[in-house]
Design a protein around this motif. Structure first.
Motif, PDB file in Angstrom:
ATOM      1  N   ARG A 263     -32.925 -59.290 -67.696  1.00 55.60           N
ATOM      2  CA  ARG A 263     -33.352 -58.077 -68.384  1.00 55.60           C
ATOM      3  C   ARG A 263     -32.967 -56.817 -67.597  1.00 55.60           C
ATOM      4  NH1 ARG A 263     -39.661 -58.811 -68.498  1.00 55.60           N
ATOM      5  NH2 ARG A 263     -38.939 -60.842 -69.232  1.00 55.60           N
ATOM      6  N   PRO A 264     -32.833 -55.671 -68.274  1.00 58.00           N
ATOM      7  CA  PRO A 264     -32.571 -54.420 -67.551  1.00 58.00           C
ATOM      8  C   PRO A 264     -33.790 -53.988 -66.741  1.00 58.00           C
ATOM      9  CG  PRO A 264     -32.944 -53.988 -69.889  1.00 58.00           C
ATOM     10  CD  PRO A 264     -32.882 -55.485 -69.739  1.00 58.00           C
ATOM     11  N   LEU A 265     -33.531 -53.451 -65.542  1.00 55.78           N
ATOM     12  CA  LEU A 265     -34.589 -52.997 -64.647  1.00 55.78           C
ATOM     13  C   LEU A 265     -34.168 -51.713 -63.957  1.00 55.78           C
ATOM     14  CD1 LEU A 265     -35.489 -56.381 -62.910  1.00 55.78           C
ATOM     15  CD2 LEU A 265     -36.991 -55.114 -64.447  1.00 55.78           C
ATOM     16  N   PRO A 266     -35.117 -50.855 -63.574  1.00 56.07           N
ATOM     17  CA  PRO A 266     -34.772 -49.669 -62.796  1.00 56.07           C
ATOM     18  C   PRO A 266     -34.153 -50.063 -61.451  1.00 56.07           C
ATOM     19  CG  PRO A 266     -37.031 -49.533 -63.620  1.00 56.07           C
ATOM     20  CD  PRO A 266     -36.560 -50.932 -63.868  1.00 56.07           C
ATOM     21  N   PHE A 267     -33.287 -49.211 -60.910  1.00 51.18           N
ATOM     22  CA  PHE A 267     -32.579 -49.556 -59.672  1.00 51.18           C
ATOM     23  C   PHE A 267     -33.533 -49.711 -58.495  1.00 51.18           C
ATOM     24  CE2 PHE A 267     -33.130 -45.078 -59.010  1.00 51.18           C
ATOM     25  CZ  PHE A 267     -33.174 -44.913 -57.645  1.00 51.18           C
ATOM     26  N   ASP A 268     -34.701 -49.032 -58.541  1.00 51.12           N
ATOM     27  CA  ASP A 268     -35.597 -49.044 -57.385  1.00 51.12           C
ATOM     28  C   ASP A 268     -36.810 -49.951 -57.570  1.00 51.12           C
ATOM     29  OD1 ASP A 268     -36.756 -47.532 -59.367  1.00 51.12           O
ATOM     30  OD2 ASP A 268     -37.487 -45.954 -58.029  1.00 51.12           O
ATOM     31  N   PHE A 269     -36.778 -50.804 -58.594  1.00 46.69           N
ATOM     32  CA  PHE A 269     -37.921 -51.693 -58.805  1.00 46.69           C
ATOM     33  C   PHE A 269     -37.916 -52.796 -57.757  1.00 46.69           C
ATOM     34  CE2 PHE A 269     -40.199 -55.043 -61.386  1.00 46.69           C
ATOM     35  CZ  PHE A 269     -41.429 -54.394 -61.380  1.00 46.69           C
ATOM     36  N   ASP A 270     -39.089 -53.180 -57.297  1.00 45.94           N
ATOM     37  CA  ASP A 270     -39.283 -54.176 -56.259  1.00 45.94           C
ATOM     38  C   ASP A 270     -38.627 -53.715 -54.956  1.00 45.94           C
ATOM     39  OD1 ASP A 270     -40.381 -56.538 -55.254  1.00 45.94           O
ATOM     40  OD2 ASP A 270     -38.569 -57.666 -55.648  1.00 45.94           O
ATOM     41  N   ARG A 271     -37.671 -54.453 -54.410  1.00 44.82           N
ATOM     42  CA  ARG A 271     -37.118 -54.140 -53.092  1.00 44.82           C
ATOM     43  C   ARG A 271     -35.983 -53.128 -53.146  1.00 44.82           C
ATOM     44  NH1 ARG A 271     -38.829 -58.453 -49.496  1.00 44.82           N
ATOM     45  NH2 ARG A 271     -39.845 -60.059 -50.721  1.00 44.82           N
ATOM     46  N   GLY A 272     -35.640 -52.696 -54.345  1.00 44.26           N
ATOM     47  CA  GLY A 272     -34.555 -51.735 -54.442  1.00 44.26           C
ATOM     48  C   GLY A 272     -33.193 -52.339 -54.211  1.00 44.26           C
TER      49      GLY A 272
END
Length: 363
Positions: A337-346
């Motif tokens: 799935r698409p996710l923001p670039f900085d989600f979780d550990r980046g």
């Protein structure tokens, strides 16, 4: 999805729309225990005896042709091609993992219980894993495939991972698209898996505690890095707990990693509202889950963005070769799935496969 603060009063129309949007998002991964078990035929997938025999022969074929899974000269695509005769079976698992319940439980795998065949079992896991995605690093020192066993150490410091004990594990997610756990030997008693829908948990927070949506969606929480950070990096990283992209709720959660990060130098301390959110999250996750029995020849695969997993405490024989043994992969999905670039550990857009733990000593 942005909530900069809790609106005052809470009943403002804009906030109501956000709450209602989250609470009513249609998602097959938003289940409770009874509804998940009612759909068991969509996610519990058992190999027939003929399929199990075929898979065993494919492992032998791969081992003869390529050697061990860790052979750096063998590309992932070569392993993937070998499982083509069972493509339809694994496509059913993939459909359940992204776009379905978020879990696939594979039964009747040709696992060998004896430690002398551990490398054969690891090749089996690798073969299935490469069919579903790209293995990513699990530990700072570099580990693509991990063996999990109670190490019975007398002291557990911040550098000892909880999965290598027999202690119970609370509901959490791992740092990748998919978690794959294959059971080589089950425990004498206990050690079952507990799963819960993080999608349902978020939606129930919207329905019951809308005042907690702001910290859930906007606040950054410190997660412990278990002493696995590269030199010069902080011993924790910051992430939001929840993001919504393309009408999909995605969660990253570990109460243990959040709590232990509170002792890391420089980590921001939890506020009273954030602690209230964590307590509510744990309570709702625990009430809506299901227990999954886990025996030799089983493989549990979960989508870490939509499903939380936990483990009960377990007891083992004294003989090391008879103790509970799992092997684990973390995967980046090919259709993730698409996710923001900085989600979780980046590191979710690493060319080698998003997710995973950054290497302490990158090459």
């Amino acid at each position: 999805m942005t909530l900069t603060s809790t609106p005052t009063p809470l009943s403002t129309s804009g906030f109501d729309r956000v709450r209602d949007y989250i609470a009513n998002l249609p998602d097959p991964a938003a289940w409770d225990g009874p509804s998940l078990l009612a759909r068991r035929d969509s996610w519990e997938l058992a190999l027939t005896p003929e399929q199990a025999e075929l898979l065993s022969s494919l492992v032998e074929q791969a081992t003869e042709k390529y050697g061990l899974w860790s052979n750096p000269e063998t590309p992932i695509e070569a392993w993937r091609e070998i499982t083509a005769p069972l493509a339809e079976f694994f496509e059913r698992a993939e459909a359940s993992l992204e776009g379905g319940t978020g879990i696939a439980l594979l039964r009747n795998l040709p696992v060998r219980r004896d430690n002398a065949h551990i490398e054969c079992n690891e090749n089996l896991l690798w073969l299935i894993g490469t069919r579903l995605g790209q293995p990513v690093n699990q530990m700072g020192g570099g580990t693509l495939l991990a063996r999990l066993q109670d190490l019975r150490g007398g002291h557990r410091g911040r550098d000892v991972r909880p999965e290598n004990t027999n202690e119970p594990l609370k509901h959490h997610t791992d740092g990748s698209d998919l978690l794959m756990l294959m059971c080589v030997r089950q425990a004498t008693e206990g050690g079952n898996s507990f799963i819960s829908s993080s999608v349902r948990t978020v939606q129930e927070i919207a329905r019951r505690h809308p005042e907690l949506l702001a910290p859930l969606l906007e606040d950054h929480f410190a997660f412990d890095r278990n002493e696995e950070q590269p030199a010069g990096d902080d011993p924790y990283y910051l992430t939001k707990l929840c993001t919504i992209v393309a009408d999909k709720i995605s969660v990253r959660y570990s109460r243990e990693m959040i709590e232990t990060a509170q002792h890391a130098p420089g980590a921001p301390q939890l506020t009273e509202r954030q602690r209230r959110l964590l307590d509510v999250f744990d309570e709702i996750a625990a009430e809506g889950g299901a227990e999954i029995d886990f025996r030799s020849g089983d493989m549990m695969i979960v989508n870490n963005y939509s499903v939380l997993h936990a483990r009960s405490t377990f007891s083992d024989p004294e003989e090391v070769t008879e103790r509970r043994l799992l092997v684990r992969l973390w995967l980046a999905m090919s259709n993730g799935r698409p996710l923001p670039f900085d989600f979780d550990r980046g590191v979710n857009h690493d060319p080698a496969g998003r997710g995973g733990v950054p290497y302490k000593n990158p090459a």
